[in-house]
Design a protein around this motif. Structure first.
Motif, short mmCIF file in Angstrom:
data_model
loop_
_atom_site.label_atom_id
_atom_site.label_comp_id
_atom_site.label_asym_id
_atom_site.label_seq_id
_atom_site.Cartn_x
_atom_site.Cartn_y
_atom_site.Cartn_z
N TYR A 1 0.89 -1.20 0.21
CA TYR A 1 -0.02 0.00 -0.10
C TYR A 1 0.99 1.23 0.10
O TYR A 1 1.97 1.37 0.82
CB TYR A 1 -0.98 -0.12 1.25
CG TYR A 1 -1.50 1.39 1.45
CD1 TYR A 1 -2.52 1.67 0.36
CD2 TYR A 1 -1.13 2.20 2.32
CE1 TYR A 1 -3.20 3.11 0.72
CE2 TYR A 1 -1.73 3.25 2.68
CZ TYR A 1 -3.00 3.83 1.90
OH TYR A 1 -3.46 5.01 2.02
N GLU B 1 0.07 5.54 -0.08
CA GLU B 1 -0.69 6.57 0.00
C GLU B 1 -1.11 7.32 -1.23
O GLU B 1 -0.19 7.53 -2.14
CB GLU B 1 -0.11 7.60 1.11
CG GLU B 1 -1.29 8.81 1.42
CD GLU B 1 -0.84 9.59 2.43
OE1 GLU B 1 -1.48 10.57 2.72
OE2 GLU B 1 0.16 9.49 3.08
N LYS C 1 -3.63 3.51 -6.12
CA LYS C 1 -4.80 2.37 -6.03
C LYS C 1 -4.05 0.87 -6.08
O LYS C 1 -2.99 0.78 -6.54
CB LYS C 1 -5.35 2.34 -7.46
CG LYS C 1 -6.29 3.46 -7.42
CD LYS C 1 -7.18 3.70 -8.88
CE LYS C 1 -8.05 4.94 -9.11
NZ LYS C 1 -8.38 4.96 -10.41
N ARG D 1 -8.59 3.22 6.95
CA ARG D 1 -9.66 3.73 5.85
C ARG D 1 -9.13 4.13 4.56
O ARG D 1 -9.72 3.75 3.74
CB ARG D 1 -9.99 5.09 6.52
CG ARG D 1 -11.17 5.63 5.77
CD ARG D 1 -11.82 6.95 6.46
NE ARG D 1 -12.56 6.45 7.92
CZ ARG D 1 -13.71 5.99 7.91
NH1 ARG D 1 -14.60 5.91 6.60
NH2 ARG D 1 -14.42 5.69 9.01
N PRO D 2 -8.05 4.86 4.53
CA PRO D 2 -7.35 5.28 3.13
C PRO D 2 -7.00 3.80 2.25
O PRO D 2 -7.14 3.60 1.10
CB PRO D 2 -6.11 5.88 3.28
CG PRO D 2 -5.86 5.92 4.54
CD PRO D 2 -7.08 5.40 5.39
N MET E 1 -8.59 0.77 2.43
CA MET E 1 -9.51 0.09 2.13
C MET E 1 -10.17 0.94 0.94
O MET E 1 -10.96 0.32 -0.12
CB MET E 1 -10.66 -0.15 3.12
CG MET E 1 -10.13 -0.80 4.27
SD MET E 1 -9.80 -2.96 3.86
CE MET E 1 -11.47 -3.23 3.38
N GLN E 2 -10.22 2.13 1.12
CA GLN E 2 -10.71 2.95 -0.05
C GLN E 2 -9.98 3.06 -1.49
O GLN E 2 -10.47 3.33 -2.51
CB GLN E 2 -10.84 4.54 0.59
CG GLN E 2 -11.75 4.65 1.47
CD GLN E 2 -11.93 6.09 2.17
OE1 GLN E 2 -10.83 6.84 2.24
NE2 GLN E 2 -12.94 6.57 2.56
N ASN E 3 -8.79 2.62 -1.25
CA ASN E 3 -7.79 2.80 -2.45
C ASN E 3 -7.72 1.13 -2.79
O ASN E 3 -6.61 0.76 -3.43
CB ASN E 3 -6.59 3.40 -2.27
CG ASN E 3 -6.80 4.92 -2.11
OD1 ASN E 3 -7.08 5.47 -3.39
ND2 ASN E 3 -6.70 5.41 -0.96
N THR E 4 -8.33 0.14 -2.30
CA THR E 4 -8.09 -1.18 -2.80
C THR E 4 -9.43 -1.82 -3.46
O THR E 4 -10.38 -1.50 -2.99
CB THR E 4 -8.00 -2.16 -1.48
OG1 THR E 4 -6.74 -1.64 -0.80
CG2 THR E 4 -7.69 -3.56 -1.98
N TYR E 5 -9.24 -2.14 -4.82
CA TYR E 5 -10.39 -2.43 -5.69
C TYR E 5 -10.27 -3.87 -6.16
O TYR E 5 -9.39 -4.31 -6.46
CB TYR E 5 -10.54 -1.51 -6.73
CG TYR E 5 -10.49 -0.08 -6.47
CD1 TYR E 5 -11.85 0.59 -6.28
CD2 TYR E 5 -9.40 0.83 -6.24
CE1 TYR E 5 -11.99 1.80 -6.02
CE2 TYR E 5 -9.58 2.16 -5.82
CZ TYR E 5 -10.80 2.66 -5.81
OH TYR E 5 -11.00 3.96 -5.21
#
Length: 221
Positions: A46, A48, A51, A84-85, A87-91
């Motif tokens: 990950y 920051e 994606k 939070r970031p 999970m929000q950036n894992t697709y």
């Protein structure tokens, strides 16, 4: 120390994935081990603002596959990754048929979305192309979806791409050619890695030091 390469969560393995970008093909017939690698890589790589994209392409009726969210969250907390970031950036992009992964419109939408990607994992389009699968009159070869997968890596700077191969034979020729490194894993009471291809190191076999976890009891008994 692996600072810019693909991080797997296993230091001995990271010494062989210390490349700033490119495609890594991981081969293993043990789906549980591959799942563990995916969960670790999602967290460890990950960055920051970047994606992470998991392409999950297989026949739904033959091998159901799900993310272990509890393990991923636990790993992220232990690694100090902000949840939070992360999970929000894992697709996750799922497709359960060969028709879907051969559809140009499907790939147009996927490629349009796949910008600013730091890690893309392909699991595992090859299962839609096993010898017993029937081919339609307009079917495309396996190199078509693999080429689109490679395109995602190429259109993003410093992007790592991982192709998961569950077969017990050598890598598909197109994938073998475009892979920077190919590593095969054998799972018994432990895990052995065999380096089949690497751009700057000789081929080698080595064992991974596995930290005992509930998911690995059968290997450590």
């Amino acid at each position: 120390m692996n600072t810019t390469g693909l991080k797997t969560g296993f230091p001995t393995l990271d010494a062989w994935t210390d490349l700033s970008s490119g495609i890594f093909t991981f081969q293993c017939t043990d789906a549980e081990w591959m799942g563990l690698l995916v969960d670790q890589m999602l967290v460890r790589n990950y960055v920051e603002g970047k994606k992470t994209l998991l392409l999950h392409f297989l026949d739904y009726h033959e091998r159901y596959w799900a993310l272990d969210f509890d393990f991923i969250i636990k790993t992220a907390k232990n690694a100090g990754v902000p949840l939070r970031p992360f999970m929000q950036n894992t697709y996750v992009q799922r497709a359960f048929s060969r028709d879907t992964v051969e559809n140009p419109e499907f790939w147009r939408r996927t490629l349009d979305f796949s910008h600013n990607v730091g890690l893309v994992i392909l699991d595992s389009v090859g299962e839609l192309y096993t010898p017993d699968k029937s081919k339609g009159p307009n079917s495309k070869p396996l190199s078509y979806p693999l080429g689109k997968f490679r395109q995602i890596c190429q259109q993003n700077d410093n992007c790592h791409a991982v192709a998961l191969d569950y077969s017990d034979w050598s890598a598909y020729p197109f994938l073998g050619e475009c892979s920077s490194a190919i590593i095969r894993f054998e799972v018994d009471l432990g895990v052995t890695a065999q380096i089949l291809k690497h751009p700057c190191k000789k081929q080698e076999n080595f064992e991974l030091q596995i930290v005992p976890q509930e998911r690995l009891n059968k290997w450590l008994a």
